[in-house]
Write a protein that holds these residues in place. Structure first.
Motif, PDB file in Angstrom:
ATOM      1  N   GLU A  46       0.825  -1.210   0.000  1.00 17.09           N
ATOM      2  CA  GLU A  46       0.000   0.000   0.000  1.00 17.09           C
ATOM      3  C   GLU A  46       0.861   1.263   0.000  1.00 17.09           C
ATOM      4  O   GLU A  46       0.616   2.207  -0.748  1.00 17.09           O
ATOM      5  N   MET A  47       1.891   1.284   0.835  1.00 13.70           N
ATOM      6  CA  MET A  47       2.723   2.476   0.940  1.00 13.70           C
ATOM      7  C   MET A  47       3.586   2.671  -0.312  1.00 13.70           C
ATOM      8  O   MET A  47       3.826   3.805  -0.729  1.00 13.70           O
ATOM      9  N   SER A  49       2.611   1.891  -3.310  1.00 16.14           N
ATOM     10  CA  SER A  49       1.637   2.416  -4.263  1.00 16.14           C
ATOM     11  C   SER A  49       1.367   3.901  -4.002  1.00 16.14           C
ATOM     12  O   SER A  49       1.360   4.718  -4.921  1.00 16.14           O
ATOM     13  N   ARG A  50       1.165   4.269  -2.763  1.00 16.66           N
ATOM     14  CA  ARG A  50       0.893   5.666  -2.414  1.00 16.66           C
ATOM     15  C   ARG A  50       2.085   6.559  -2.744  1.00 16.66           C
ATOM     16  O   ARG A  50       1.913   7.667  -3.259  1.00 16.66           O
ATOM     17  N   ARG A  53       2.251   7.097  -6.515  1.00 13.39           N
ATOM     18  CA  ARG A  53       1.215   8.036  -6.961  1.00 13.39           C
ATOM     19  C   ARG A  53       1.588   9.468  -6.597  1.00 13.39           C
ATOM     20  O   ARG A  53       1.449  10.387  -7.396  1.00 13.39           O
ATOM     21  N   SER A  54       2.091   9.646  -5.399  1.00 14.82           N
ATOM     22  CA  SER A  54       2.477  10.975  -4.938  1.00 14.82           C
ATOM     23  C   SER A  54       3.619  11.538  -5.778  1.00 14.82           C
ATOM     24  O   SER A  54       3.596  12.695  -6.191  1.00 14.82           O
TER      25      SER A  54
END
Length: 175
Positions: A46-47, A49-50, A53-54
């Motif tokens: 999850e991190m 991926s985040r 994206r950021s």
């Protein structure tokens, strides 16, 4: 694209919050010590991926080429300058010693320092609006700033650039 190296750091003081950041070529994921291996696997994915994206959101497409820079100028001129600023050329140039960018209104040319390739898109947009406004008003008088301040993030971008210059020791100031 290869998966980045990931380092998981657990803390007994951390209760719920999970965070991640880059440290060189490594992504560091901070987790509460009590998390299970399954939860760790979920949160690392999850991190990652985040974070991607950021980072993608922060990079302006205009940084890829002179053509993309010119296209971005056309969009900004239409949005903030009533499509009145129409440069002949806009191009990336090697880092300038005392400026972020420059404009020659008589020739309709804009040059943007390579130092700005990795700034957030809203900062690059400010610099481009600033230089495009010079095609309408050559100096830095009241009329010029009225055009520039149509871009809502002008003050914020100026502060960002001032901080960047100070932190890097470049001595670049607003012209």
């Amino acid at each position: 694209m290869a998966e980045p190296r990931v380092e998981v750091r657990r803390s007994p003081r951390r209760r719920r919050m999970v965070s991640a950041y880059r440290e060189g070529d490594t992504v560091v994921v901070l987790l509460p010590a009590r998390m299970t291996k399954g939860e760790e696997k979920h949160w690392v994915a999850e991190m990652l991926s985040r974070l991607q994206r950021s980072e993608t959101r922060r990079k302006s497409p205009a940084r890829t080429s002179d053509e993309a820079l010119m296209a971005r100028c056309a969009e900004l001129s239409a949005r903030y300058l009533d499509s009145l600023a129409d440069p002949v050329s806009v191009r990336w140039v090697p880092p300038m010693r005392t400026r972020w960018a420059s404009c020659t209104p008589t020739e309709g040319t804009i040059r943007v320092s390579e130092r700005l390739r990795d700034v957030p898109p809203w900062v690059l947009d400010y610099v481009l609006v600033h230089e495009l406004a010079h095609l309408l008003v050559p100096g830095h008088g009241k009329d010029f700033w009225e055009w520039v301040h149509r871009y809502q993030k002008t003050e914020r971008a100026m502060g960002y650039l001032e901080g960047l210059s100070a932190a890097a020791g470049w001595g670049i100031t607003e012209d």
